[in-house]
Motif scaffolding. Sequence first.
Motif, mmCIF file in Angstrom:
data_model
loop_
_atom_site.group_PDB
_atom_site.id
_atom_site.type_symbol
_atom_site.label_atom_id
_atom_site.label_comp_id
_atom_site.label_asym_id
_atom_site.label_seq_id
_atom_site.Cartn_x
_atom_site.Cartn_y
_atom_site.Cartn_z
ATOM 1 N N ILE A 78 41.424 36.117 15.123
ATOM 2 C CA ILE A 78 42.069 34.854 15.322
ATOM 3 C C ILE A 78 41.361 33.791 14.646
ATOM 4 C CG2 ILE A 78 40.778 34.243 17.369
ATOM 5 C CD1 ILE A 78 44.613 33.485 16.976
ATOM 6 N N LEU A 127 42.419 33.740 10.788
ATOM 7 C CA LEU A 127 43.637 33.345 10.551
ATOM 8 C C LEU A 127 43.541 31.868 10.853
ATOM 9 C CD1 LEU A 127 45.623 35.777 12.762
ATOM 10 C CD2 LEU A 127 45.721 35.691 9.995
ATOM 11 N N ILE A 128 42.912 31.201 11.644
ATOM 12 C CA ILE A 128 42.954 29.796 12.045
ATOM 13 C C ILE A 128 42.191 29.149 11.118
ATOM 14 C CG2 ILE A 128 42.395 27.966 13.376
ATOM 15 C CD1 ILE A 128 42.799 29.840 15.642
ATOM 16 N N PHE A 169 50.281 33.393 11.807
ATOM 17 C CA PHE A 169 49.891 34.710 12.676
ATOM 18 C C PHE A 169 50.857 35.799 12.502
ATOM 19 C CE2 PHE A 169 48.407 31.354 16.079
ATOM 20 C CZ PHE A 169 47.055 31.169 15.544
ATOM 21 N N ASN A 170 51.930 35.641 11.642
ATOM 22 C CA ASN A 170 52.877 36.661 11.496
ATOM 23 C C ASN A 170 52.355 37.579 10.633
ATOM 24 O OD1 ASN A 170 53.250 35.145 9.172
ATOM 25 N ND2 ASN A 170 55.613 35.390 9.447
ATOM 26 N N VAL A 227 49.787 39.191 10.846
ATOM 27 C CA VAL A 227 49.066 40.490 11.600
ATOM 28 C C VAL A 227 50.299 41.723 11.756
ATOM 29 C CG1 VAL A 227 47.332 39.186 12.714
ATOM 30 C CG2 VAL A 227 49.532 39.753 13.913
ATOM 31 N N ARG A 261 51.588 39.790 17.011
ATOM 32 C CA ARG A 261 51.605 38.284 17.021
ATOM 33 C C ARG A 261 51.909 37.652 18.278
ATOM 34 N NH1 ARG A 261 56.811 35.147 14.531
ATOM 35 N NH2 ARG A 261 55.699 32.917 14.609
ATOM 36 N N LEU A 283 48.371 37.483 19.974
ATOM 37 C CA LEU A 283 47.667 36.505 19.312
ATOM 38 C C LEU A 283 48.212 35.099 20.021
ATOM 39 C CD1 LEU A 283 47.400 37.185 15.596
ATOM 40 C CD2 LEU A 283 45.676 37.129 16.984
ATOM 41 N N VAL A 284 49.383 34.857 19.844
ATOM 42 C CA VAL A 284 49.758 33.584 20.359
ATOM 43 C C VAL A 284 49.633 33.344 21.690
ATOM 44 C CG1 VAL A 284 51.803 32.057 20.529
ATOM 45 C CG2 VAL A 284 51.210 33.093 18.404
ATOM 46 N N LEU A 327 44.784 33.332 21.476
ATOM 47 C CA LEU A 327 44.583 31.702 21.069
ATOM 48 C C LEU A 327 44.353 31.101 22.299
ATOM 49 C CD1 LEU A 327 44.993 29.781 18.770
ATOM 50 C CD2 LEU A 327 47.482 29.600 19.334
#
Length: 159
Positions: free
Chosen positions: A2, A5-6, A12-13, A15, A36, A39-40, A44
């Motif tokens: 995470i 990615l940030i 996030f897609n 992944v 995803r 993650l979200v 997150l």
Amino acid sequence: IIRFLIHANIPFNAVENAYFHSFLSSLRPMYEPPSRFELVHYILKSEAARVRLINMDEMKERTGMTLLCDGWEDAAGRSIYATVLAEVGQPPIVIGLTDMSGERATAKKIVEVVTMNLEKMGVDPKKISAFCTDNPSVMVAVRRQWEQAHPMSIVHPPS
């Protein structure tokens, strides 16, 4: 994952990309990356809570901070207001992003949002020595109200 990615500004897609899965599999064949959705909705939120606690701890020691407030409309048409604390020699900390869509962004409401963000992060307004915004008429009124409530703060640009 995470944080990567940030900080790399990767959607996030990514992944769910087959090449990403292949890459991870070459590093660690038994690793199953999060979806995803995971993650979200889970990771997150957990990361945001972790960072918030770190920021709250850092701000306990800070004094003489500058409070920054700005509003804008995002790509989806939402009215977003940010509250940020900065101090010389330290990275700025975003203490609040508030969606004020559907609400009238009056000076009183913006000051309430800023105050609420400070309270949520456990920041005493007495630790703030300056307050800075841009110059639309509503922000001029925000600075004026802040200055009345916190006369020891310097407002910029001056009201």
